[in-house]
Write an enzyme that holds these catalytic residues in place. Structure first.
Site, PDB file in Angstrom:
ATOM      1  N   ASP A  48       2.437 -16.939  -4.443  1.00 28.59           N
ATOM      2  CA  ASP A  48       1.187 -17.547  -4.892  1.00 28.59           C
ATOM      3  C   ASP A  48       0.535 -16.744  -6.017  1.00 28.59           C
ATOM      4  O   ASP A  48      -0.076 -17.312  -6.922  1.00 28.59           O
ATOM      5  CB  ASP A  48       0.216 -17.672  -3.715  1.00 28.59           C
ATOM      6  CG  ASP A  48       0.615 -18.788  -2.763  1.00 28.59           C
ATOM      7  OD1 ASP A  48       1.553 -19.541  -3.080  1.00 28.59           O
ATOM      8  OD2 ASP A  48      -0.023 -18.901  -1.696  1.00 28.59           O
ATOM      9  N   ASP A 148     -21.074  -7.066   1.765  1.00 31.11           N
ATOM     10  CA  ASP A 148     -20.057  -6.377   0.979  1.00 31.11           C
ATOM     11  C   ASP A 148     -19.805  -7.116  -0.327  1.00 31.11           C
ATOM     12  O   ASP A 148     -19.307  -6.537  -1.295  1.00 31.11           O
ATOM     13  CB  ASP A 148     -18.748  -6.279   1.756  1.00 31.11           C
ATOM     14  CG  ASP A 148     -18.772  -5.151   2.784  1.00 31.11           C
ATOM     15  OD1 ASP A 148     -19.749  -4.385   2.814  1.00 31.11           O
ATOM     16  OD2 ASP A 148     -17.804  -5.051   3.567  1.00 31.11           O
ATOM     17  N   ALA A 156      -8.269 -24.874  -4.980  1.00 32.56           N
ATOM     18  CA  ALA A 156      -6.982 -24.170  -5.038  1.00 32.56           C
ATOM     19  C   ALA A 156      -7.094 -22.771  -4.474  1.00 32.56           C
ATOM     20  O   ALA A 156      -6.152 -22.252  -3.868  1.00 32.56           O
ATOM     21  CB  ALA A 156      -6.475 -24.113  -6.485  1.00 32.56           C
ATOM     22  N   ALA A 160      -7.008 -18.671  -0.281  1.00 29.60           N
ATOM     23  CA  ALA A 160      -6.713 -17.287  -0.636  1.00 29.60           C
ATOM     24  C   ALA A 160      -7.787 -16.361  -0.066  1.00 29.60           C
ATOM     25  O   ALA A 160      -8.020 -16.340   1.140  1.00 29.60           O
ATOM     26  CB  ALA A 160      -6.589 -17.166  -2.155  1.00 29.60           C
TER      27      ALA A 160
END
Length: 259
Positions: A48, A148, A156, A160
């Site tokens: 990816d 954080d 898309a 991830a």
């Protein structure tokens, strides 16, 4: 596909992994070497991350990209097989994606811009938590987010970093963006928001000198930012191709129902 339908000409690219390089040579030996400018489709061999690199490199040419998995993660890739590749590509489904525009103002006053196919993320640079003011469409939605970091992901990119930060998976054809906090401390229960793809998101870094923050559009990083604006670039269209019956949408559904 009818017999008279011409098969696409293919341009092959591969990641640095030796296996991917070897597979690339094997495919070139079988199907020939076609220059990028003469090709109908780019075939990307890797994971990816390499698909992301290929899409970025393809921003000017904007050729359709058909990925085959030779990496550790292949959510955006098709299975590797050497036989009948032109026919597979000709019958593949096409999905259009649009990148995000990031404009980041550094503490020095400089403005840096970049495009993100996956996400724009803000991250603390030191042990100190970041403090961010979050504005959507010119209206302040969070006066102070202690965290954080925070990110805006495309459909898309929703599988991830966004997914790792417990953000929602978004179908590629959904006109939505994910706004997802990274380890939010206050407000502790805020889990993010789904936004329209037309949304304009602005982050202001509070106490920027004491709590420095970096901003990243995929792999383009700007350090010590004081403000970041994010919006979708609907005028830029990139095409990813998936084998018939194994579309990205089907993979998204399978991921959401996985045990």
């Amino acid at each position: 596909m009818t017999q008279s339908t011409p098969l696409p000409s293919l341009h092959f690219v591969a990641s640095d992994r030796p296996e991917a390089r070897e597979a690339c040579k094997e495919l070139q030996d079988r199907y020939g070497i076609v220059p990028l400018e003469q090709a109908d489709v780019i075939v990307a061999l890797g994971g990816d991350g390499f698909m992301l690199e290929t899409l970025h490199a393809n921003l000017r040419a904007r050729k359709p990209v058909y990925g085959m998995n030779w990496g550790s993660v292949g959510f955006l890739m098709n299975d590797y097989a050497i036989e009948g590749l032109p026919e597979r590509v000709a019958e593949a489904d096409r999905t259009i994606i649009h990148p995000l525009q990031m404009d980041a103002w550094a503490q020095t006053g400089e403005v840096h811009s970049g495009l993100a196919i996956n996400e724009v993320s803000l991250l603390r640079q030191t042990r100190q938590t970041a403090k961010l003011r979050v504005t959507v469409n010119d209206r302040v939605r969070l006066e102070e987010l202690t965290c954080d970091g925070c990110l805006v992901a495309t459909p898309a990119g929703s599988t991830a970093y966004n997914l790792s930060a417990h953000g929602p998976i978004i179908p590629l054809d959904a006109p939505s963006l994910a706004l997802t906090p990274i380890s939010a401390f206050r407000p502790r229960r805020w889990r993010g928001a789904l936004l329209s793809h037309t949304a304009r998101v602005r982050f202001e870094v509070l106490e920027a000198e004491k709590r420095p923050v970096s901003a990243t559009a995929d792999n383009f990083e700007v350090r010590n930012v004081k403000a970041v604006e994010v919006r979708e670039r609907r005028d830029i269209s990139l095409v990813m191709m998936f084998d018939a019956g194994r579309t990205y949408e089907e993979r998204v559904l399978a991921e959401q129902f996985a045990g």
